[in-house]
Scaffold this motif. Sequence first.
Motif, PDB file in Angstrom:
ATOM      1  N   ALA A 103       0.826  -1.203   0.000  1.00  9.39           N
ATOM      2  CA  ALA A 103       0.000   0.000   0.000  1.00  9.39           C
ATOM      3  C   ALA A 103       0.867   1.261   0.000  1.00  9.39           C
ATOM      4  O   ALA A 103       0.548   2.257  -0.664  1.00  9.39           O
ATOM      5  CB  ALA A 103      -0.931  -0.001   1.210  1.00  9.39           C
ATOM      6  N   TYR A 106       2.174   3.281  -3.096  1.00  7.87           N
ATOM      7  CA  TYR A 106       1.339   4.331  -3.684  1.00  7.87           C
ATOM      8  C   TYR A 106       2.083   5.661  -3.734  1.00  7.87           C
ATOM      9  O   TYR A 106       1.884   6.477  -4.650  1.00  7.87           O
ATOM     10  CB  TYR A 106       0.051   4.468  -2.872  1.00  7.87           C
ATOM     11  N   ASN A 191      -1.428  -0.263  -6.738  1.00 10.05           N
ATOM     12  CA  ASN A 191      -0.802  -0.837  -5.545  1.00 10.05           C
ATOM     13  C   ASN A 191      -1.815  -0.956  -4.415  1.00 10.05           C
ATOM     14  O   ASN A 191      -1.806  -1.939  -3.646  1.00 10.05           O
ATOM     15  CB  ASN A 191       0.379   0.018  -5.096  1.00 10.05           C
ATOM     16  N   LEU A 192      -2.687   0.024  -4.280  1.00 11.74           N
ATOM     17  CA  LEU A 192      -3.724  -0.016  -3.245  1.00 11.74           C
ATOM     18  C   LEU A 192      -4.727  -1.136  -3.541  1.00 11.74           C
ATOM     19  O   LEU A 192      -5.207  -1.806  -2.621  1.00 11.74           O
ATOM     20  CB  LEU A 192      -4.449   1.323  -3.173  1.00 11.74           C
TER      21      LEU A 192
END
Length: 433
Positions: A103, A106, A191-192
């Motif tokens: 995460a 990002y 990515n999240l």
Amino acid sequence: MAASSNSSEPVTRRERFAWCMYDFANSGYTTVILTAIFNAYFVGVIAAGQGSGDATLLWTLAMAAANALVLISAPVVGAIADYSGAKKRFLTITTIGCVVFTALLYFAGPGDIALAVVLVILATFMFASGENLIAAFLPEISTPQTIGRLSGYGWALGYLGGLLALVLCLVYVKYAEKQGIEAAQYVPVTNLIVAALFALAALPTLLWLRERATVAESFDSAHIVRQGFSRLRATLREARLHTDLFRFLLALTTYYAGIHIVIVLAAVYAQEVMGFKTQDTIILIMVVNVTAAIGAFLFGHLQDRIGSLRCIAITLLIWIAAIGCAYFADDTLLFWVAANLIGTALGGAQSAGRALVGQFTPPGRQGEFFGLWGLATKLSAIIGPLTYGGMVYLFAGDHRIALLSTLGFFVLGLAMLSAVDEQRGREAANIKY
């Protein structure tokens, strides 16, 4: 006191499903971060100012560093997990770690090379450590007659998980491009998406998969660490009793070097050589995931019939044909043929390799021996991509010449398999010492 086994407790279908779901959960990381999107984004956007050759080398160095950490820690962590009965606890920690660091990717944008490298090293370390730990549960929840099939189911479900991650990312990418958003703004959001999918899909594993080893009495952390190192030393001293395991691990290290080149550099090759755009690459990897799922499923059943070793040999022949097609591909048609051959071979090779290590593993030492498996795969993850990255650098960005290194790893690995006796390796796993 060392962990004792509760393997007599029945294994439920829900528990086997929970084990397979971890492959589904973590595959989004491999597919999106290492194979399809973030690696190409790193080379083409984050480190673009360094030039293609240097940027590719930086990416392979980051992968090498992450896998070096796993290489050093995996066997000891596995032995500690066996001794303390804490495989699931360690698995939970590595899962949370991978989700968090993924995460945080990002925030890595154009020019943020150091931030991207540090975060991807940490995320990959957590991912790879968790991969070793979940594999260590396989012998506990299967039998010698079903281990190949269950491993195949896991890999097949994993490729479907990777496919779902790619579909979600593709939907978002198309939406973002229609809104006029640039890649530097929309790629970080993927990515999240991966982090969220990993966290949600891993819940069945963390809730339903049971730790079948318990600790009979209290212990202190320092003693567990010492015991972990002690068991690793004992395993290495006993290598002569597990000749076929160690011969196979050497062969696996060799041919996996080629597999890791494809995993972490396929999108880079498609972008730099074939001129693929982000959407093209996502669609390519989606199709590869479908063929890989089919390959894992089919080879999972086949290896219970003809043996894991023969299945691996067949997949390596397919790999050799696939790399030949990719090398000579001047148009997208032949490259697509290569990609689908790669998918079929990828699923089969990974499934059969994990199952074979499970068959060669003595009862009660799953974490330790799968730690050795992790050591072999991560050593190959250093050797392969670094070899490719070094050749790209030396040949002034020529990816096609660098691809020949992949072919060499598969040919040599196939030759080394001839020294492994599957039946003898199974018998050695039951030796009492």
